[in-house]
Design an enzyme around this catalytic site. Structure first.
Site, PDB file in Angstrom:
ATOM      1  N   THR A 157       7.527  -7.865   4.419  1.00  0.00           N
ATOM      2  CA  THR A 157       7.074  -9.135   4.319  1.00  0.00           C
ATOM      3  C   THR A 157       5.780  -9.156   3.464  1.00  0.00           C
ATOM      4  OG1 THR A 157       8.206  -9.788   6.255  1.00  0.00           O
ATOM      5  CG2 THR A 157       6.398 -11.280   5.377  1.00  0.00           C
TER       6      THR A 157
ATOM      7  N   CYS B 176     -15.962  15.524   6.716  1.00  0.00           N
ATOM      8  CA  CYS B 176     -16.112  16.265   7.982  1.00  0.00           C
ATOM      9  C   CYS B 176     -15.001  16.699   8.510  1.00  0.00           C
ATOM     10  CB  CYS B 176     -16.946  15.255   9.048  1.00  0.00           C
ATOM     11  SG  CYS B 176     -18.462  14.685   8.572  1.00  0.00           S
TER      12      CYS B 176
ATOM     13  N   GLN C 192     -10.546   2.888  -9.713  1.00  0.00           N
ATOM     14  CA  GLN C 192     -11.899   2.819 -10.101  1.00  0.00           C
ATOM     15  C   GLN C 192     -12.197   2.184 -11.486  1.00  0.00           C
ATOM     16  OE1 GLN C 192     -14.481   2.945  -7.794  1.00  0.00           O
ATOM     17  NE2 GLN C 192     -13.593   4.042  -6.283  1.00  0.00           N
TER      18      GLN C 192
ATOM     19  N   SER D 214      -6.156  -0.849  -6.289  1.00  0.00           N
ATOM     20  CA  SER D 214      -6.279  -1.440  -4.967  1.00  0.00           C
ATOM     21  C   SER D 214      -7.345  -2.711  -5.245  1.00  0.00           C
ATOM     22  CB  SER D 214      -7.141  -0.362  -4.264  1.00  0.00           C
ATOM     23  OG  SER D 214      -7.278  -0.708  -2.789  1.00  0.00           O
ATOM     24  N   ALA D 215      -7.028  -3.857  -4.395  1.00  0.00           N
ATOM     25  CA  ALA D 215      -7.934  -4.880  -4.315  1.00  0.00           C
ATOM     26  C   ALA D 215      -9.140  -4.627  -3.820  1.00  0.00           C
ATOM     27  CB  ALA D 215      -7.046  -6.069  -3.386  1.00  0.00           C
TER      28      ALA D 215
HETATM   29  C1  LIG Z   1     -10.154   3.982  -2.841  1.00  0.00           C
HETATM   30  C2  LIG Z   1      -9.482   4.781  -3.758  1.00  0.00           C
HETATM   31  C3  LIG Z   1      -8.066   5.094  -3.352  1.00  0.00           C
HETATM   32  C4  LIG Z   1      -7.594   4.854  -2.080  1.00  0.00           C
HETATM   33  O1  LIG Z   1      -7.304   3.163  -2.118  1.00  0.00           O
HETATM   34  P1  LIG Z   1      -7.019   2.494  -0.760  1.00  0.00           P
HETATM   35  O2  LIG Z   1      -6.366   0.990  -1.284  1.00  0.00           O
HETATM   36  O3  LIG Z   1      -8.320   2.378  -0.067  1.00  0.00           O
HETATM   37  O4  LIG Z   1      -5.785   3.178  -0.214  1.00  0.00           O
HETATM   38  C5  LIG Z   1      -7.495   5.777  -4.249  1.00  0.00           C
HETATM   39  N1  LIG Z   1      -7.852   6.283  -5.373  1.00  0.00           N
HETATM   40  C6  LIG Z   1      -9.091   6.099  -5.659  1.00  0.00           C
HETATM   41  C7  LIG Z   1      -9.671   6.655  -7.073  1.00  0.00           C
HETATM   42  C8  LIG Z   1      -9.894   5.245  -4.960  1.00  0.00           C
HETATM   43  O5  LIG Z   1     -11.332   5.072  -5.397  1.00  0.00           O
END
Ligand SMILES: *Cc1c(COP(=O)(O)O)cnc(C)c1O
Length: 379
Positions: free
Chosen positions: A239, A325, A181, A201-202
């Site tokens: 890959t 949930c 984040q 994460s992209a």
């Molecule tokens: C979204 C998120 C993840 C998970 O990332 P993904 O690429 O969706 O697996 C992990 N940690 C945080 C803090 C996130 O906000």
């Protein structure tokens, strides 16, 4: 019907048009396998991956050799924790983390616990922060690693990462941070922050879903969690997702270029949203520390309204509340619970997360919608 205003950028972001444009050729005419060493198709794919790796590294102040591409932050967190644990000797079985971490960290810790690891779960203060003394007191001679997220996805609170990193280094303990984040929104630097392992994460920074990275500082021993062709320095076989990686690289480049202005623009909009709601709607509370916080996130609790009714009534905006949930039961956010927010108030909490395509008009409309909905539900 016009679609609701998207204010859930912490859940995922749209792929930026510039990112998509850069990705497209790598699906079709330039489809080579980056591991093919015998022809142009492979060479150009490998070059594109190398360029993207440089962009990802640059965003966090790392070198290219330290970037391992993965399928996302979930995989990066798993590789960091399980990989470090598996590579460590029997005399290093202790891990320190925090109850407000992402499930990908908490569940990986639980998995390791079943294998014999000892985990200390630190509690955050009511404002979401942890302090150095908590970590200092939890450190043991057999501590292998400390894992603390950079910024929380639900409340946006930014932990004192550089201080934690310095403490870990002074004690010869690995430091992992889930910076999913934070990266692209605020300055993240693996040197300044003394980080050994960092997850990205992209799709949280206008890149595609299903691609991410783990920064692995040289000298940080990890055992691969996937066996196969020994891609990514043997740490992540499979890959490479060339179009995804190219998009991730472009997304990092864009994030770095726009960060200084975007962070101010979004902070202004977020503060305006927060201020007007607090001034015009009674009994609203902000969750989490208000200073040490991402510029585009706010998490608000609306006292005296039913949580489920609230989310249902917010039909003009796309927001979330961190509830899970589990079977038929709706469990309130475990992050808010951990901060001591009572269940009914946690249910009536909403995360607004703004992003690159959020406009002033959208924020004005959101304020009005929130005022109307809460007034109606309280009437
Ligand atoms: C979204 C998120 C993840 C998970 O990332 P993904 O690429 O969706 O697996 C992990 N940690 C945080 C803090 C996130 O906000």
């Amino acid at each position: 019907m016009t679609p609701p205003i998207y204010l859930d950028y912490n859940a995922t972001t749209p792929v930026d048009q510039h990112v998509l444009k850069e990705m497209l050729p790598w699906f079709t005419e330039r489809f080579g396998n980056a591991a093919s060493r015998t022809h142009l198709y492979g060479w150009e794919a490998a070059d594109a991956v190398a360029d993207a790796r440089q962009q990802v590294a640059k965003l966090i102040g790392a070198t290219e050799k330290e970037i391992i591409f993965t399928s996302g932050a979930t995989e990066s967190n798993n590789l960091a924790l399980k990989g470090a644990y598996e590579a460590a000797g029997a005399e290093r079985r202790h891990i320190i983390t925090v109850v407000t971490e992402h499930k990908a960290v908490l569940d990986a810790c639980q998995h390791l616990e079943a294998l014999g690891a000892e985990i200390t779960y630190l509690t955050a203060a009511p404002d979401g922060l942890i302090n150095l003394r908590q970590i200092e007191q939890a450190l043991r001679p057999d501590t292998l690693l400390v894992s603390v997220m950079y910024a929380n996805n639900e409340i946006g609170v930014i932990q004192p990462i550089a201080d934690i990193g310095a403490l870990c280094r002074a004690n010869g303990v690995f430091f992992h941070t889930d910076a999913t984040q934070a990266a692209g929104k605020i300055t993240v630097g693996v040197e300044y922050d003394c980080v050994d392992l960092l997850s990205l994460s992209a799709h949280k920074l206008y890149g595609p879903k299903g691609v991410g990275a783990l920064f692995v500082r040289k000298g940080t021993n990890l055992t691969a969690q996937l066996d196969g062709g020994r891609h990514e320095r043997g740490l992540r076989s499979g890959t490479l997702n060339v179009p995804g990686i190219v998009g991730f690289g472009k997304a990092c480049r864009l994030a770095a270029a726009t960060m200084p202005t975007e962070r101010e623009r979004l902070k202004t909009l977020r503060d305006q949203l927060e201020k007007e709601i607090l001034e015009t709607v009674a009994d609203v509370r902000i969750n989490g520390n208000q200073e040490k916080r991402l510029p585009q996130t706010t998490n608000l609790s609306f006292e005296g309204v039913d949580g489920e009714a609230l989310l249902m009534a917010f039909n003009r905006i796309a927001v979330s509340n961190g509830s899970a949930c589990t079977s038929a039961l709706v469990e309130p956010s475990y992050v808010l619970k951990a901060l001591g927010v009572p269940d009914d108030l946690a249910h009536a909490s909403v995360r607004f997360s703004l992003g690159r395509f959020t406009t002033e008009e959208e924020i004005a409309e959101t304020i009005q919608h929130v005022q109307e909905v809460v007034a109606r539900l309280r009437a």
